[in-house]
Motif scaffolding. Structure first.
Motif, PDB file in Angstrom:
ATOM      1  N   GLU A   1       0.983  -1.196   0.008  1.00  0.00           N
ATOM      2  CA  GLU A   1       0.093   0.068  -0.030  1.00  0.00           C
ATOM      3  C   GLU A   1       0.825   1.163   0.067  1.00  0.00           C
ATOM      4  N   VAL A   2       0.878   1.999  -0.735  1.00  0.00           N
ATOM      5  CA  VAL A   2       1.976   2.981  -1.109  1.00  0.00           C
ATOM      6  C   VAL A   2       1.262   4.322  -1.099  1.00  0.00           C
ATOM      7  N   ALA A   3       1.710   5.370  -0.234  1.00  0.00           N
ATOM      8  CA  ALA A   3       1.349   6.878  -0.408  1.00  0.00           C
ATOM      9  C   ALA A   3       2.470   7.700  -1.169  1.00  0.00           C
ATOM     10  N   VAL A   4       1.792   8.597  -1.652  1.00  0.00           N
ATOM     11  CA  VAL A   4       2.686   9.400  -2.577  1.00  0.00           C
ATOM     12  C   VAL A   4       2.025  10.680  -2.403  1.00  0.00           C
ATOM     13  N   PRO A   5       2.440  11.657  -1.151  1.00  0.00           N
ATOM     14  CA  PRO A   5       1.806  12.812  -1.026  1.00  0.00           C
ATOM     15  C   PRO A   5       2.098  13.930  -2.084  1.00  0.00           C
ATOM     16  N   ASP A   6       1.261  14.558  -2.470  1.00  0.00           N
ATOM     17  CA  ASP A   6       1.582  15.698  -3.307  1.00  0.00           C
ATOM     18  C   ASP A   6       2.538  16.718  -2.782  1.00  0.00           C
ATOM     19  N   ASP A   7       2.459  16.812  -1.490  1.00  0.00           N
ATOM     20  CA  ASP A   7       3.452  17.954  -0.856  1.00  0.00           C
ATOM     21  C   ASP A   7       3.370  17.459   0.755  1.00  0.00           C
ATOM     22  N   ILE A   8       4.660  17.588   0.873  1.00  0.00           N
ATOM     23  CA  ILE A   8       5.125  17.201   2.363  1.00  0.00           C
ATOM     24  C   ILE A   8       6.199  17.993   2.940  1.00  0.00           C
ATOM     25  N   ASP A   9       6.230  18.706   3.951  1.00  0.00           N
ATOM     26  CA  ASP A   9       7.363  19.337   4.496  1.00  0.00           C
ATOM     27  C   ASP A   9       8.289  18.495   5.261  1.00  0.00           C
ATOM     28  N   LEU A  10       9.524  18.366   4.688  1.00  0.00           N
ATOM     29  CA  LEU A  10      10.528  17.428   5.253  1.00  0.00           C
ATOM     30  C   LEU A  10      11.197  17.839   6.551  1.00  0.00           C
ATOM     31  N   GLU A  11      10.829  19.125   6.874  1.00  0.00           N
ATOM     32  CA  GLU A  11      11.271  19.687   8.113  1.00  0.00           C
ATOM     33  C   GLU A  11      10.365  19.735   9.115  1.00  0.00           C
ATOM     34  N   ALA A  12       8.942  19.155   8.952  1.00  0.00           N
ATOM     35  CA  ALA A  12       7.925  19.164   9.972  1.00  0.00           C
ATOM     36  C   ALA A  12       7.658  17.661  10.285  1.00  0.00           C
ATOM     37  N   PRO A  13       7.086  17.730  11.629  1.00  0.00           N
ATOM     38  CA  PRO A  13       6.488  16.142  11.696  1.00  0.00           C
ATOM     39  C   PRO A  13       5.407  15.819  10.723  1.00  0.00           C
ATOM     40  N   TYR A  14       5.404  14.594  10.304  1.00  0.00           N
ATOM     41  CA  TYR A  14       4.479  14.081   9.415  1.00  0.00           C
ATOM     42  C   TYR A  14       3.065  13.858   9.953  1.00  0.00           C
ATOM     43  N   SER A  15       2.216  14.098   9.455  1.00  0.00           N
ATOM     44  CA  SER A  15       0.531  13.928  10.146  1.00  0.00           C
ATOM     45  C   SER A  15       0.276  12.441   9.972  1.00  0.00           C
TER      46      SER A  15
ATOM     47  N   ALA B   1       8.288   8.815  11.501  1.00  0.00           N
ATOM     48  CA  ALA B   1       7.166   8.224  10.733  1.00  0.00           C
ATOM     49  C   ALA B   1       7.130   6.855  10.518  1.00  0.00           C
ATOM     50  N   LEU B   2       8.090   6.005  10.802  1.00  0.00           N
ATOM     51  CA  LEU B   2       8.415   4.652  10.535  1.00  0.00           C
ATOM     52  C   LEU B   2       7.527   3.704  11.536  1.00  0.00           C
ATOM     53  N   ALA B   3       7.041   2.749  11.015  1.00  0.00           N
ATOM     54  CA  ALA B   3       6.581   1.683  12.177  1.00  0.00           C
ATOM     55  C   ALA B   3       7.829   1.162  13.125  1.00  0.00           C
ATOM     56  N   PRO B   4       7.716   0.475  14.120  1.00  0.00           N
ATOM     57  CA  PRO B   4       8.948  -0.221  14.749  1.00  0.00           C
ATOM     58  C   PRO B   4       9.516  -1.135  13.863  1.00  0.00           C
ATOM     59  N   GLY B   5      10.811  -1.047  13.543  1.00  0.00           N
ATOM     60  CA  GLY B   5      11.301  -1.958  12.709  1.00  0.00           C
ATOM     61  C   GLY B   5      11.269  -1.475  11.143  1.00  0.00           C
ATOM     62  N   GLY B   6      10.718  -0.469  11.188  1.00  0.00           N
ATOM     63  CA  GLY B   6      10.515   0.092   9.602  1.00  0.00           C
ATOM     64  C   GLY B   6      11.978   0.625   8.986  1.00  0.00           C
ATOM     65  N   LEU B   7      11.976   0.741   7.668  1.00  0.00           N
ATOM     66  CA  LEU B   7      13.324   1.093   7.009  1.00  0.00           C
ATOM     67  C   LEU B   7      13.223   2.166   6.134  1.00  0.00           C
ATOM     68  N   VAL B   8      14.207   3.057   6.016  1.00  0.00           N
ATOM     69  CA  VAL B   8      14.421   4.268   5.345  1.00  0.00           C
ATOM     70  C   VAL B   8      15.259   3.996   4.259  1.00  0.00           C
ATOM     71  N   ILE B   9      15.437   4.279   3.134  1.00  0.00           N
ATOM     72  CA  ILE B   9      16.271   4.466   2.008  1.00  0.00           C
ATOM     73  C   ILE B   9      16.284   5.871   1.376  1.00  0.00           C
TER      74      ILE B   9
END
Length: 254
Positions: free
Chosen positions: A77-91, A120-128
């Motif tokens: 399930e993929v979320a692709v937001p139109d706009d996201i502020d990288l320097e603020a907490p995600y909703s 914004a990750l779930a426990p054990g989640g991965l960022v690349i």
């Protein structure tokens, strides 16, 4: 004691606009996609190597749409937001994969952005996350210095030295942090084609206080300096350093 103010080097609005322009430019058959495609392919290879099969993924910065499509095809399930502020907490949060294609080269608060990604990750989640690093664009930098030798203006972004990245990841609380780099070398027949490729790739100027456009004489000096670095076939080699950050949120969710 209050925290020191974060300098405003980049404009969030200009960062969004350069990505939107890249999305529009991709409709042209000759629009450059090689930087994004390299980052996307590297992301997919890492997921395969790690055998990480995300159920919920957040895809940031992929103006080609290719990465979201590939992840969706694999069942995520993929979320692709139109706009996201990288320097603020995600909703939104709870993702077991977040990918960032570009973008981190033009944030004012990089440690803060890395913290928000982890949160914004779930426990054990991965960022690349991929972005171009400090050894990128030596030919363009030389051309810009030649254009304005007496008082060079700020025309190229300050870029992150990957040697500083491990400390940034640890400071942001990433678990199992890894920093990799590799170089892409592309040969250009003109400075103008290089600039067009940067705009196609969503790497246009996002400085908060951009310099005025080069005058005709300065632009001519820049083109001449770029051509002077050419090989015998008339093409000039330019380098893009691709930095890749990978890390996880701990299983405890910290």
């Amino acid at each position: 004691m209050s925290a020191p103010a974060i300098p405003t080097i980049f404009s969030p609005a200009r960062r969004r606009n350069r990505l939107a322009r890249a999305q529009m430019r991709r409709e042209h058959a000759d629009a450059a996609r090689f930087i994004a495609e390299d980052m996307i392919e590297d992301t997919l290879e890492r997921l395969g190597f790690l055998r990480h099969e995300p159920a919920r993924a957040l895809v940031l910065g992929d103006w080609t749409g290719e990465l979201a499509a590939r992840l969706s095809a694999s069942g995520a399930e993929v979320a692709v937001p139109d706009d996201i502020d990288l320097e603020a907490p995600y909703s939104v949060s709870g993702f077991d994969l977040i990918t960032v294609t570009g973008l981190l080269d033009a944030v004012n608060d990089l440690p803060g952005a890395l913290i928000h990604l982890r949160s914004a990750l779930a426990p054990g989640g991965l960022v690349i996350a991929h972005f171009i690093g400090g050894q990128s664009l030596p030919a363009l930098r030389a051309a810009m210095l030649a254009a304005e030798p007496d008082r060079p203006a700020a025309r190229i972004h300050p870029l992150v030295d990957p040697r500083a990245a491990p400390a940034l990841l640890q400071r942001a609380g990433w678990k199992d942090p890894v920093v990799d780099t590799h170089a892409l070398t592309v040969r250009y027949s003109s400075l103008d084609r290089l600039v067009a490729d940067l705009r196609d790739s969503g790497l246009g100027n996002a400085l908060a206080k951009p310099a005025a456009p080069l005058g005709r004489a300065a632009l001519s000096r820049a083109r001449t300096a770029f051509t002077a670095r050419a090989d015998a076939d008339g093409k000039t080699a330019e380098t893009f350093e691709i930095v890749t950050l990978t890390g996880r949120r701990s299983l405890a969710g910290t």
